[in-house]
Design an enzyme around this catalytic site. Structure first.
Site, PDB file in Angstrom:
ATOM      1  N   ILE A  79     -12.570  61.501 122.596  1.00  0.00           N
ATOM      2  CA  ILE A  79     -13.320  61.099 123.790  1.00  0.00           C
ATOM      3  C   ILE A  79     -14.600  61.922 123.871  1.00  0.00           C
ATOM      4  O   ILE A  79     -14.660  62.948 124.536  1.00  0.00           O
ATOM      5  CB  ILE A  79     -12.469  61.249 125.068  1.00  0.00           C
ATOM      6  CG1 ILE A  79     -11.185  60.420 124.931  1.00  0.00           C
ATOM      7  CG2 ILE A  79     -13.264  60.747 126.281  1.00  0.00           C
ATOM      8  CD1 ILE A  79     -10.316  60.442 126.143  1.00  0.00           C
ATOM      9  N   HIS A  80     -15.616  61.411 123.167  1.00  0.00           N
ATOM     10  CA  HIS A  80     -16.931  62.072 123.271  1.00  0.00           C
ATOM     11  C   HIS A  80     -17.755  61.303 124.307  1.00  0.00           C
ATOM     12  O   HIS A  80     -17.191  60.578 125.130  1.00  0.00           O
ATOM     13  CB  HIS A  80     -17.598  62.149 121.887  1.00  0.00           C
ATOM     14  CG  HIS A  80     -17.887  60.825 121.267  1.00  0.00           C
ATOM     15  ND1 HIS A  80     -19.139  60.281 121.220  1.00  0.00           N
ATOM     16  CD2 HIS A  80     -17.059  59.902 120.707  1.00  0.00           C
ATOM     17  CE1 HIS A  80     -19.076  59.104 120.620  1.00  0.00           C
ATOM     18  NE2 HIS A  80     -17.826  58.852 120.313  1.00  0.00           N
ATOM     19  N   ALA A  81     -19.068  61.477 124.290  1.00  0.00           N
ATOM     20  CA  ALA A  81     -19.871  60.969 125.401  1.00  0.00           C
ATOM     21  C   ALA A  81     -19.742  59.460 125.624  1.00  0.00           C
ATOM     22  O   ALA A  81     -19.602  59.001 126.751  1.00  0.00           O
ATOM     23  CB  ALA A  81     -21.338  61.351 125.198  1.00  0.00           C
TER      24      ALA A  81
END
Lengths: 333, 88
Positions: free
Chosen positions: B14-16
Site C-alpha cells: 500500500i504505497h501512495a
C-alpha cells in the site's frame, strides 16, 4: 463586452475564430509610426493580410516559384534589391512582375531599397500596394511579424479570475458565487497581484497562455456585500498586473463533490485551453477552508516541480523501500 | 460494526497510489472506515494514516467499518485489495 457561450464543465468560453483578416489600411495605421512606413500610392489598395508570416521573396525573384506564399506580405530588403539591380532590365521587370501577377497583398521596400517609378506604376495598375519603410529589412520583419502574430493569435475569454501568486499564474474557475473573487481579494491582501476578475481574456502565444484583463473592467472587482471596488486604486500598483502567463487552472467546487478528488497528488489532471494543456486542480470549498493559503502552497509546489522535485514521488519511493526492507526482515526471522 | 481480514497481494504494497484509491473509495461512504495492521489503526479516509501503516506485500490488514452503510464500505475496500488496486 463579449457575450459568452456556455460550455460543458461550467467554463464559459468564446472563440474569436471568425476574426476578419487585417486590412492594409489598418495595418498601415497600426505600424506607420513604429515602422516609419510610407505608402507609394494613394489610396492604399483594398487588400487584406492573413496570419501568414512576412515573406522575403528572394527565391521567387530568382525564379523558384514553387511553394511561393502568395497570401504573405512580401518584403524586399537590401539583399533582394541588390539582386534585382544586378539583373538585366527585362529580367528585372519579369522577376518583379511575377510578384504582382501572384496578387500578393502588398510589397514593402525596406531601407535602403526604393521602388523604381515603373515598379510603382505597374503595381498601381495591378492594384498591389507598395510601401517603403525607413527601417532595415530585419527590423521591419521583426516588428511587423510580431504585430501580425498578435493580431492573429488565437484568443478566448473565460469566466474566471486570474491571480499571480509567487510568480505562478493561477486561473480560478467555478460557479458564480463559489468565492473566486473573495479568494483573489484575500491573495491581494497578502501581497499577490490581481490580473483580472470575472472575465479573463486569453491569448495563445506559442505554447504559452497569457491572460489579460478586460479593457473596460480593468482591475475592478465585485465583492458581494460591498459592491464594486478598484483594486489598483485601493491597494496600489504592486497589487495588480496587466497580464500574466496562466500556469494552472484551479476549479473551486462544492464540498459534496469531494469524493472524486485526487488525494495524493500523484495524478495530474490537465485541461486544454486553445490547444495548450495546463494542470487542472479541483479544490473543494467549505467553511474553514482557506483557499488563498492553499493557492500559495500550490504556487510554491509548482515552482518546486518546475525544478524537477516531486514531493509525493519521493515520499512514495521511501515508503515502498521501507515496506520492502521490513518484508526482508520478516523473512529472516 | 463489521470487519474482515484481507491480504495485501499487490507487489509494491500500500504505497501512495493504492492509499489514494482506498481513501477515495471509503470517503464515498457515510460509515467510519478503519484499517488495522499489527495493532495500529488507521482512518481509511485519511491518506496520511493509510500510508503510515506501511502495509507491504503479503501483510494482513483488518478492514472494519461502523455506520449505516458499513457492509457496503467493507465490501468495497476488500474488493480493492482483491483487485490488487489495479496493479501488478
Amino acid at each position: 463586452m463579449p457575450s459568452f457561450r456556455k460550455k460543458a464543465g461550467g467554463t464559459a468560453q468564446r472563440r474569436y475564430s471568425d476574426e476578419p483578416a487585417l486590412s492594409l489600411k489598418r495595418f498601415y495605421d497600426d505600424l506607420r509610426r513604429e515602422c516609419l512606413l510610407t505608402p507609394c500610392m494613394q489610396p492604399i489598395p483594398d487588400a487584406a493580410l492573413t496570419g501568414r508570416p512576412v515573406h522575403r521573396p528572394g527565391l521567387a525573384l530568382a525564379g523558384f516559384v514553387k511553394y511561393f506564399p502568395r497570401e504573405s506580405l512580401q518584403l524586399i530588403g537590401e539583399i533582394e534589391f541588390a539582386y534585382l539591380c544586378n539583373l538585366s532590365t527585362s529580367r528585372r521587370r519579369q522577376a518583379f512582375e511575377y510578384l504582382l501577377s501572384e496578387r500578393v497583398p502588398a510589397v514593402v521596400f525596406a531601407h535602403p531599397a526604393e521602388p523604381e517609378p515603373w515598379m510603382v506604376a505597374s503595381a498601381a495598375k495591378k492594384k498591389v500596394a507598395l510601401f517603403t519603410t525607413r527601417l532595415p529589412a530585419e527590423a521591419f520583419y521583426e516588428i511587423a511579424g510580431t504585430h501580425l502574430h498578435d493580431v492573429f493569435a488565437e484568443r478566448t475569454s473565460v469566466h474566471g479570475t486570474l491571480v499571480l501568486v509567487h510568480g505562478v499564474g493561477i486561473l480560478y474557475v467555478g460557479k458564480s458565487g463559489i468565492g473566486k473573487s473573495e479568494c483573489a481579494l484575500d491573495l491581494v491582501c497578502k501581497g499577490h497581484a490581481l490580473v483580472s476578475d470575472d472575465v479573463v481574456h486569453i491569448v495563445r502565444t506559442g505554447d504559452c497562455l497569457v491572460g489579460e484583463c478586460n479593457e473596460i473592467l480593468g482591475h475592478h472587482m465585485e465583492i458581494r456585500g460591498i459592491g464594486i471596488v478598484n483594486v489598483k486604486e485601493l491597494c496600489g500598483m504592486r497589487s495588480v498586473r496587466p497580464r500574466a502567463r496562466i500556469d494552472v487552472q484551479m476549479e473551486l467546487v462544492e464540498w459534496n463533490r469531494a469524493e472524486y478528488l485526487d488525494r495524493s497528488g500523484l495524478d495530474e489532471k490537465k485541461v486544454t485551453i486553445l490547444g495548450v494543456p495546463i494542470p487542472h486542480l479541483c479544490i473543494p470549498v467549505s467553511p474553514g477552508k482557506n483557499i488563498s493559503a492553499i493557492s500559495e502552497i500550490l504556487a510554491l509546489r509548482m515552482e518546486l516541480s518546475r525544478n524537477g522535485k516531486s514531493t509525493i514521488k519521493e515520499f512514495d519511493k521511501k515508503l515502498i523501500l521501507h515496506m520492502k526492507n521490513s518484508a526482508a526482515a520478516r523473512g529472516r526471522e | 460494526m463489521i470487519q474482515q481480514e484481507v491480504r495485501v497481494t499487490n507487489h509494491l504494497g500500500i504505497h501512495a497510489r493504492p492509499a489514494s484509491l482506498i481513501v477515495q473509495t471509503s470517503s464515498g461512504f457515510q460509515s467510519d472506515v478503519w484499517l488495522e495492521k499489527d495493532g495500529t489503526e488507521a482512518n481509511a479516509k485519511s491518506i496520511m494514516s493509510v500510508m503510515m501503516l506501511a502495509a507491504g506485500c503479503d501483510s494482513m490488514v483488518v478492514v472494519h467499518a461502523s455506520g449505516k452503510d458499513e457492509e457496503k464500505a467493507v465490501d468495497a475496500i476488500v474488493k480493492l485489495f482483491e483487485s490488487k488496486f489495479n496493479e501488478a
